[in-house]
Design a protein around this motif. Structure first.
Motif, PDB file in Angstrom:
ATOM      1  N   GLY A  31       0.820  -1.210   0.000  1.00  0.00           N
ATOM      2  CA  GLY A  31       0.000   0.000   0.000  1.00  0.00           C
ATOM      3  C   GLY A  31       0.853   1.258   0.000  1.00  0.00           C
ATOM      4  O   GLY A  31       0.572   2.218  -0.732  1.00  0.00           O
ATOM      5  N   LEU A  32       1.918   1.259   0.819  1.00  0.00           N
ATOM      6  CA  LEU A  32       2.807   2.415   0.853  1.00  0.00           C
ATOM      7  C   LEU A  32       3.565   2.578  -0.459  1.00  0.00           C
ATOM      8  O   LEU A  32       3.803   3.700  -0.924  1.00  0.00           O
ATOM      9  N   THR A  33       3.929   1.459  -1.084  1.00  0.00           N
ATOM     10  CA  THR A  33       4.615   1.514  -2.378  1.00  0.00           C
ATOM     11  C   THR A  33       3.710   2.121  -3.439  1.00  0.00           C
ATOM     12  O   THR A  33       4.130   2.974  -4.226  1.00  0.00           O
ATOM     13  N   LEU A  34       2.467   1.703  -3.471  1.00  0.00           N
ATOM     14  CA  LEU A  34       1.504   2.225  -4.430  1.00  0.00           C
ATOM     15  C   LEU A  34       1.281   3.732  -4.223  1.00  0.00           C
ATOM     16  O   LEU A  34       1.265   4.508  -5.185  1.00  0.00           O
ATOM     17  N   ARG A  35       1.150   4.139  -2.974  1.00  0.00           N
ATOM     18  CA  ARG A  35       0.963   5.558  -2.681  1.00  0.00           C
ATOM     19  C   ARG A  35       2.177   6.374  -3.108  1.00  0.00           C
ATOM     20  O   ARG A  35       2.056   7.437  -3.720  1.00  0.00           O
ATOM     21  N   SER A  36       3.369   5.865  -2.848  1.00  0.00           N
ATOM     22  CA  SER A  36       4.594   6.555  -3.246  1.00  0.00           C
ATOM     23  C   SER A  36       4.695   6.667  -4.766  1.00  0.00           C
ATOM     24  O   SER A  36       5.099   7.707  -5.298  1.00  0.00           O
ATOM     25  N   TRP A  37       4.330   5.618  -5.479  1.00  0.00           N
ATOM     26  CA  TRP A  37       4.374   5.621  -6.939  1.00  0.00           C
ATOM     27  C   TRP A  37       3.417   6.671  -7.502  1.00  0.00           C
ATOM     28  O   TRP A  37       3.760   7.423  -8.420  1.00  0.00           O
ATOM     29  N   ASN A  38       2.199   6.744  -6.937  1.00  0.00           N
ATOM     30  CA  ASN A  38       1.223   7.751  -7.372  1.00  0.00           C
ATOM     31  C   ASN A  38       1.730   9.167  -7.100  1.00  0.00           C
ATOM     32  O   ASN A  38       1.579  10.066  -7.939  1.00  0.00           O
ATOM     33  N   GLN A  39       2.332   9.374  -5.946  1.00  0.00           N
ATOM     34  CA  GLN A  39       2.852  10.691  -5.620  1.00  0.00           C
ATOM     35  C   GLN A  39       3.997  11.080  -6.552  1.00  0.00           C
ATOM     36  O   GLN A  39       4.105  12.235  -6.958  1.00  0.00           O
ATOM     37  N   GLN A  40       4.838  10.126  -6.902  1.00  0.00           N
ATOM     38  CA  GLN A  40       5.938  10.406  -7.825  1.00  0.00           C
ATOM     39  C   GLN A  40       5.406  10.821  -9.196  1.00  0.00           C
ATOM     40  O   GLN A  40       5.924  11.742  -9.813  1.00  0.00           O
ATOM     41  N   ARG A  41       4.360  10.156  -9.667  1.00  0.00           N
ATOM     42  CA  ARG A  41       3.741  10.536 -10.948  1.00  0.00           C
ATOM     43  C   ARG A  41       3.170  11.945 -10.876  1.00  0.00           C
ATOM     44  O   ARG A  41       3.305  12.732 -11.820  1.00  0.00           O
ATOM     45  N   GLN A  42       2.530  12.284  -9.758  1.00  0.00           N
ATOM     46  CA  GLN A  42       1.989  13.631  -9.595  1.00  0.00           C
ATOM     47  C   GLN A  42       3.102  14.675  -9.594  1.00  0.00           C
ATOM     48  O   GLN A  42       2.961  15.748 -10.189  1.00  0.00           O
ATOM     49  N   ILE A  43       4.200  14.382  -8.933  1.00  0.00           N
ATOM     50  CA  ILE A  43       5.329  15.315  -8.888  1.00  0.00           C
ATOM     51  C   ILE A  43       5.887  15.544 -10.283  1.00  0.00           C
ATOM     52  O   ILE A  43       6.168  16.683 -10.676  1.00  0.00           O
ATOM     53  N   GLU A  44       6.037  14.480 -11.056  1.00  0.00           N
ATOM     54  CA  GLU A  44       6.559  14.622 -12.419  1.00  0.00           C
ATOM     55  C   GLU A  44       5.609  15.449 -13.281  1.00  0.00           C
ATOM     56  O   GLU A  44       6.051  16.283 -14.076  1.00  0.00           O
TER      57      GLU A  44
END
Length: 118
Positions: A31-44
């Motif tokens: 769950g934390l990995t998925l959240r981090s991946w989504n946040q990274q996409r938003q940052i990009e």
């Protein structure tokens, strides 16, 4: 009451079972990995938008500068410009402003006189 005791007993067995604990921790990690991946996409995405906004702001700043220079040139070229050059410079903050009360008559129509007190 018996149902509550069974639920507590089941929870105690699950807490002491390593498999259940490992599955829970793995799920939390996923769950934390998925959240981090989504946040990274938003940052990009935001970074790419920022670059386009910076370019747009530079373009607008240059356009406004050109307009201001054209206004100044038009005010200098005309004999009777719509807005005098001094007024334009005071609007843009490039010339000192003269207080409006200086040299104007007071409310009752009398000119203000300077009083010197010693």
């Amino acid at each position: 009451m018996e149902l509550a005791n069974k639920a507590i007993e089941f929870a105690n067995r699950a807490a002491s079972n390593n498999t259940v604990v490992n599955v829970f921790l793995g799920g939390a990690f996923a769950g934390l990995t998925l959240r981090s991946w989504n946040q990274q996409r938003q940052i990009e995405t935001l970074e790419s938008q920022r670059e386009s906004l910076v370019k747009s702001n530079k373009s607008m700043r240059q356009t406004m500068w050109d307009w201001k220079q054209k206004l100044y040139a038009d005010a200098e070229a005309d004999n009777k410009p719509i807005v005098p050059l001094e007024k334009l410079k005071s609007i843009y903050g490039e010339a000192p402003t003269v207080p409006q009360s200086a040299g104007t008559p007071e409310k009752d129509g009398k000119a203000s006189s300077t009083k010197i007190m010693i």
